[in-house]
Design a protein around this motif. Structure first.
Motif, PDB file in Angstrom:
ATOM      1  N   ARG A   9       0.849  -1.192   0.000  1.00  0.00           N
ATOM      2  CA  ARG A   9       0.000   0.000   0.000  1.00  0.00           C
ATOM      3  C   ARG A   9       0.886   1.244   0.000  1.00  0.00           C
ATOM      4  O   ARG A   9       1.791   1.364   0.815  1.00  0.00           O
ATOM      5  N   ARG A  11       1.217   5.012   0.689  1.00  0.00           N
ATOM      6  CA  ARG A  11       0.561   6.102   1.441  1.00  0.00           C
ATOM      7  C   ARG A  11       0.468   7.346   0.542  1.00  0.00           C
ATOM      8  O   ARG A  11       1.385   7.586  -0.277  1.00  0.00           O
ATOM      9  N   PRO A  12      -0.530   8.113   0.737  1.00  0.00           N
ATOM     10  CA  PRO A  12      -0.575   9.397   0.006  1.00  0.00           C
ATOM     11  C   PRO A  12       0.586  10.282   0.464  1.00  0.00           C
ATOM     12  O   PRO A  12       0.984  10.205   1.631  1.00  0.00           O
ATOM     13  N   GLN A  88       8.338   1.165   6.726  1.00  0.00           N
ATOM     14  CA  GLN A  88       9.143   2.126   7.465  1.00  0.00           C
ATOM     15  C   GLN A  88       8.247   3.044   8.290  1.00  0.00           C
ATOM     16  O   GLN A  88       7.024   3.100   8.088  1.00  0.00           O
ATOM     17  N   THR A  89       8.838   3.746   9.167  1.00  0.00           N
ATOM     18  CA  THR A  89       8.104   4.676  10.013  1.00  0.00           C
ATOM     19  C   THR A  89       7.397   5.721   9.134  1.00  0.00           C
ATOM     20  O   THR A  89       7.935   6.158   8.115  1.00  0.00           O
ATOM     21  N   SER A  90       6.167   5.984   9.520  1.00  0.00           N
ATOM     22  CA  SER A  90       5.316   6.995   8.864  1.00  0.00           C
ATOM     23  C   SER A  90       4.846   6.577   7.470  1.00  0.00           C
ATOM     24  O   SER A  90       4.413   7.404   6.669  1.00  0.00           O
ATOM     25  N   SER A  91       4.940   5.274   7.207  1.00  0.00           N
ATOM     26  CA  SER A  91       4.496   4.817   5.881  1.00  0.00           C
ATOM     27  C   SER A  91       3.005   4.474   5.870  1.00  0.00           C
ATOM     28  O   SER A  91       2.457   4.143   4.820  1.00  0.00           O
ATOM     29  N   GLY A  92       2.367   4.509   7.041  1.00  0.00           N
ATOM     30  CA  GLY A  92       0.921   4.277   7.058  1.00  0.00           C
ATOM     31  C   GLY A  92       0.502   2.944   7.663  1.00  0.00           C
ATOM     32  O   GLY A  92      -0.632   2.478   7.453  1.00  0.00           O
ATOM     33  N   LYS A  93       1.351   2.319   8.455  1.00  0.00           N
ATOM     34  CA  LYS A  93       0.984   1.010   9.072  1.00  0.00           C
ATOM     35  C   LYS A  93      -0.163   1.186  10.064  1.00  0.00           C
ATOM     36  O   LYS A  93      -1.164   0.488  10.008  1.00  0.00           O
ATOM     37  N   THR A  94       0.044   2.145  10.984  1.00  0.00           N
ATOM     38  CA  THR A  94      -0.984   2.343  12.014  1.00  0.00           C
ATOM     39  C   THR A  94      -2.281   2.823  11.359  1.00  0.00           C
ATOM     40  O   THR A  94      -3.376   2.405  11.750  1.00  0.00           O
ATOM     41  N   PHE A  95      -2.112   3.667  10.343  1.00  0.00           N
ATOM     42  CA  PHE A  95      -3.314   4.128   9.643  1.00  0.00           C
ATOM     43  C   PHE A  95      -4.065   2.939   9.045  1.00  0.00           C
ATOM     44  O   PHE A  95      -5.287   2.876   9.105  1.00  0.00           O
ATOM     45  N   ASN A 196       7.607  11.189  12.375  1.00  0.00           N
ATOM     46  CA  ASN A 196       6.224  10.944  12.761  1.00  0.00           C
ATOM     47  C   ASN A 196       5.974  11.565  14.127  1.00  0.00           C
ATOM     48  O   ASN A 196       6.645  11.229  15.094  1.00  0.00           O
TER      49      ASN A 196
HETATM   50  P1  ADP Z   1       3.369   4.474  10.665  1.00  0.00           P
HETATM   51  O1  ADP Z   1       2.416   3.824  11.564  1.00  0.00           O
HETATM   52  O2  ADP Z   1       3.744   3.595   9.567  1.00  0.00           O
HETATM   53  O3  ADP Z   1       4.510   5.025  11.346  1.00  0.00           O
HETATM   54  P2  ADP Z   1       1.237   6.232  10.352  1.00  0.00           P
HETATM   55  O4  ADP Z   1       0.168   5.247  10.071  1.00  0.00           O
HETATM   56  O5  ADP Z   1       1.238   6.761  11.678  1.00  0.00           O
HETATM   57  O6  ADP Z   1       2.619   5.694  10.015  1.00  0.00           O
HETATM   58  O7  ADP Z   1       1.101   7.403   9.236  1.00  0.00           O
HETATM   59  C1  ADP Z   1       1.805   8.532   9.331  1.00  0.00           C
HETATM   60  C2  ADP Z   1       0.921   9.640   8.880  1.00  0.00           C
HETATM   61  O8  ADP Z   1       0.448   9.428   7.609  1.00  0.00           O
HETATM   62  C3  ADP Z   1      -0.310   9.784   9.728  1.00  0.00           C
HETATM   63  O9  ADP Z   1      -0.563  11.088  10.003  1.00  0.00           O
HETATM   64  C4  ADP Z   1      -1.391   9.187   8.917  1.00  0.00           C
HETATM   65  O10 ADP Z   1      -2.651   9.806   9.162  1.00  0.00           O
HETATM   66  C5  ADP Z   1      -0.969   9.423   7.512  1.00  0.00           C
HETATM   67  N1  ADP Z   1      -1.397   8.415   6.608  1.00  0.00           N
HETATM   68  C6  ADP Z   1      -0.802   7.236   6.442  1.00  0.00           C
HETATM   69  N2  ADP Z   1      -1.389   6.500   5.504  1.00  0.00           N
HETATM   70  C7  ADP Z   1      -2.427   7.233   5.046  1.00  0.00           C
HETATM   71  C8  ADP Z   1      -3.454   7.006   4.079  1.00  0.00           C
HETATM   72  N3  ADP Z   1      -3.535   5.919   3.334  1.00  0.00           N
HETATM   73  N4  ADP Z   1      -4.381   7.992   3.840  1.00  0.00           N
HETATM   74  C9  ADP Z   1      -4.289   9.116   4.526  1.00  0.00           C
HETATM   75  N5  ADP Z   1      -3.348   9.389   5.461  1.00  0.00           N
HETATM   76  C10 ADP Z   1      -2.439   8.463   5.728  1.00  0.00           C
END
Ligand code: ADP
Ligand code: MG
Length: 725
Positions: A9, A11-12, A88-95, A196
């Motif tokens: 996936r 991330r935007p 990687q960090t901030s790539s959208g895993k938690t999202f 992040n």
């Molecule tokens: P990770 O968990 O990988 O470190 P996060 O999930 O916290 O990263 O995402 C980092 C930032 O990017 C957050 O602010 C999150 O809202 C945003 N983000 C990540 N993926 C998406 C997505 N698919 N659509 C919109 N925002 C996203």
């Protein structure tokens, strides 16, 4: 066998960056992702195909629908399932996993979906348990119960790998779970990094355990238990980029290490089965927990998230390579049906049944009866306890009495022994008087006891005592302190080993039969059997009585002996007195002989003066007689002085001495006879021719003197004989 489902996936781009660069470097086409140069020309070496590829515009809903939904449904059916996000960090895993309020992530969607699915399945009943944990700095913490920290991983035959002490909440609906997740989120470790603002610093694992069984009792009793893991990993990061230091740096090291081990596990699993070596699941807690999901009994999907920014290209490439390898892993998922009591559902069913039964029987009467029954039992126990206490007291009292009794007996025996020893000593002193009673070897003859009137025999008494004791012991042969047979104690080999200081492996030792260690009679008497104690005491009593009797009789005999001894002593002193008197006799006799000698000399002198004719027979007679008598008296004097000087020996009374005396006596007698006949002839001649008047008178004096001498000599001879004998 099925391959792990891997999706990517993108991330935007971050809002500020997206305005700067109008187009992304990563192009997504169907299930393929490729890297393009800024002029939109693809880089052929950086093109990857996966099960699904989601571009920036994708939503969590679509990800769930395409990637996770099947696994969730399979979990409800009884398959283990795992979905985790890697990147990687901030790539959208938690999202992706958690999502936002407007676009819930996979976890929330899964929870809702599970319950929706359960409601759709009407022929089975379900029980759901949930837990929520994080692995922070390689330590497992419970997010649903903050007090549960540093939990340990265990393995069980039925349960498989599990975290001991982890709180599991039984839940009834999705909302309940979501609330629990929200409460758990509060406990997660987050931290701010350059990349992040709200960065996850730990791996989180949300776990659902789904148990189910058919509602129809007639059907199989099998219970299905499946575990669903939804994992949000902490992101791999470059320290330089994150600007981490201090705590963040330390966290980053742990995160990177565990992710590296995850990568190793994936690498090994991606090799063909033949090339597979040891899979290092145990190198990290993450891989250990995810073990069933990676190459085991689980349906697994991995969402690899990448950041579209140009400066993240290297990390993105790394993530895609990881995803490519993961794609090659095959799992073998199967429905987990169990028929044991391990299933919580089954156990709870039983508990419910029990509770229902109790509820039905919980009327006041039943309870009262139960209480009455219990109080009766308690009363019974108390009585039993009292009885046992009394018995114990009684036993102790008896034991004490017996001990005292035995002590007394021992003291008595000691006293008696002392008495016997003293008596023995006394008797030895008076042994001189009882020599005639002893046998040649110096011991008293036991058989003489009956006919002995005055001589006590102590050794016979002690011997009979010993015999009596030994008879008793022979009757108690079971109490011998000696081991009957060493063969029962231990084998020769064991003894040898023990003697040589061999340290045995305790697990290897085969115990030999227990030693038949027999207690001594005394210990039996004091501890074990009161009956035998009583017999022993009685036996001792009778022995003591016997000894007392012996002692009394010995005392009587001793007294008699003392009296006898006194009497003998008196006789002895009388005899001594007599002896002294006897010893005086030779002295007196010697004096008498000396007096006689003097008288005799006077008489002879007078007679010699009266004889005118010195050649006459009378004169010759007088001379001969004088010599003999003088010799006789001298001999007598010598003898008496010898006797007085204590020289009375056998040699002194030899026959020659008697012979001498006899010779003297005989010669005296002959001389006297010849003198008398000679004097008579002379007398007759004188009467006829000269008529001398003086001769008859002289003859008569001579005759008287000679007779006196003969009598005196005879008396002395008899006296000396008596003394010598
Ligand atoms: P990770 O968990 O990988 O470190 P996060 O999930 O916290 O990263 O995402 C980092 C930032 O990017 C957050 O602010 C999150 O809202 C945003 N983000 C990540 N993926 C998406 C997505 N698919 N659509 C919109 N925002 C996203
Ligand atoms: Mg995160």
């Amino acid at each position: 066998m099925e391959k792990i489902c891997v999706a990517v996936r993108v991330r935007p781009p971050a809002p500020e960056l997206s305005q700067e660069n109008g187009s992304s470097l990563w192009k997504v086409e169907d299930n393929r992702i490729s890297l393009h140069k800024s002029l939109d020309t693809p880089i052929t070496t950086a093109s990857y195909a996966f099960d699904h590829v989601f571009d920036e515009s994708s939503t969590n809903a679509s990800v769930y629908e395409l990637l996770t939904k099947d696994i969730i449904h399979a979990a409800v059916e009884g398959f283990n399932g795992t979905a985790f996000a890697y990147g990687q960090t901030s790539s959208g895993k938690t999202f992706t996993m958690t999502g936002s309020e407007t676009d819930p992530g996979i976890i929330r969607r899964s929870v809702r979906d599970v319950f929706e699915r359960i409601h759709m399945i009407s022929d089975r009943e379900f029980l759901i348990r949930v837990s929520y944990m994080e692995i922070y700095n390689e330590e497992i913490n419970d997010l649903l119960a903050v007090e549960n920290q540093r939990l340990q991983i265990h393995e069980h035959l039925e349960r498989g790998v599990f975290v001991a002490g982890l709180k599991e909440e039984i839940v009834g609906d999705a909302e309940q779970i979501l609330k629990l997740i929200d409460s758990g989120e509060v406990n997660r470790h987050f931290g701010e990094t350059n990349m992040n603002v709200h960065s996850s610093r730990s791996h989180t694992i949300f776990r659902m355990v789904i148990e189910s069984r058919g509602k129809d009792n007639s059907s199989s009793d099998a219970i299905r238990v499946s575990v669903l893991n939804l994992v949000d990993l902490a992101g791999s990061e470059r320290i330089a980029k994150t600007g981490a230091g201090g705590v963040r740096l330390q966290e980053g090291k742990y995160i990177n290490k565990s992710l590296m081990i995850l990568g190793n596990v994936i690498n090994k699993l991606s090799d063909s089965a033949k090339l597979r070596a040891h899979i290092p699941y145990r190198d990290s807690k993450l891989t250990r927990i995810l073990q069933p999901a990676l190459g085991g009994n689980a349906k697994t999907c991995i969402i690899c998230t990448i950041a579209p920014e140009e400066h993240h290209i290297e990390e993105s490439k790394g993530t895609l390579q990881f995803a490519s390898r993961a794609k090659r892993i095959t799992n073998c998922a199967q429905v987990n049906e169990i028929l044991t009591d391990a299933a919580l559902l089954k156990r709870q069913k039983l508990e419910i049944e029990e509770l229902r039964m109790k509820l039905q029987g919980s009327h006041a009467e039943v309870l009262e009866q139960e209480i009455l029954k219990l109080s009766n039992q308690m009363l019974k126990y108390e009585l039993e306890c009292e009885r046992l206490k009394t018995q114990l007291e009684e036993g102790r009292r008896k034991q004490k009495e017996q001990e005292n009794c035995i002590k007394e007996q021992q003291m008595k025996i000691e006293n008696l022994n002392n008495l016997v020893t003293n008596s023995d000593f006394k008797m030895n002193q008076s042994e001189d008087f009882i020599i005639s009673r002893k046998t040649p070897d110096g011991l008293c003859n036991i058989n003489d006891i009956s006919d002995v009137t005055g001589t006590p025999c102590f050794k016979s008494a002690s011997r009979s005592f010993v015999v009596a004791r030994s008879n008793n012991y022979s009757g108690l042969s079971d109490f011998s302190p000696m081991v009957h047979s060493l063969g029962d104690v231990a084998d020769e080999d064991t003894w040898m080993k023990l003697n040589k200081g061999f340290v045995a492996d305790l697990d290897q030792i085969q115990f030999t039969p227990a030693v038949k260690c027999q207690p001594t009679p005394l210990s039996i008497a004091t501890t074990a059997c009161p009956r035998e104690n009583y017999i022993e005491v009685e036996d001792l009593k009778s022995q003591i009585e016997l000894l007392t009797n012996d002692k009394d009789s010995l005392q009587v005999k001793f007294n008699e002996q003392v009296l006898l001894s006194n009497k003998l002593m008196q006789e002895m002193s009388e005899l001594k007195q007599e002896t002294l008197t006897m010893k005086e006799i030779p002295n007196r006799l010697s004096e008498s002989v000396a007096n006689c000698k003097d008288v005799y000399k006077d008489v002879i002198g007078t007679m010699k003066s009266l004889i005118a004719d010195k050649e006459s027979p009378t004169a010759n007679l007088l001379l001969g007689t004088t010599e003999i008598t003088t010799s006789l008296l001298s001999t007598l004097e010598t003898q008496f002085s010898m006797i007085m000087d204590g020289q009375k020996t056998a040699s002194s009374i030899d026959h020659p001495f008697y012979d001498q005396w006899e010779t003297l006596r005989v010669s005296l007698k002959n001389t006297t006879t010849s003198f008398l006949s000679d004097a008579q002839a002379k007398d007759e001649f004188l009467n006829c021719h000269n008529k001398v008047a003086s001769l008859p008178l002289l003859s008569r004096y001579g005759s008287i003197l000679l007779i006196f001498l003969v009598v005196l000599l005879g008396y002395f001879v008899s006296l000396v004989r008596t003394l010598v004998q």
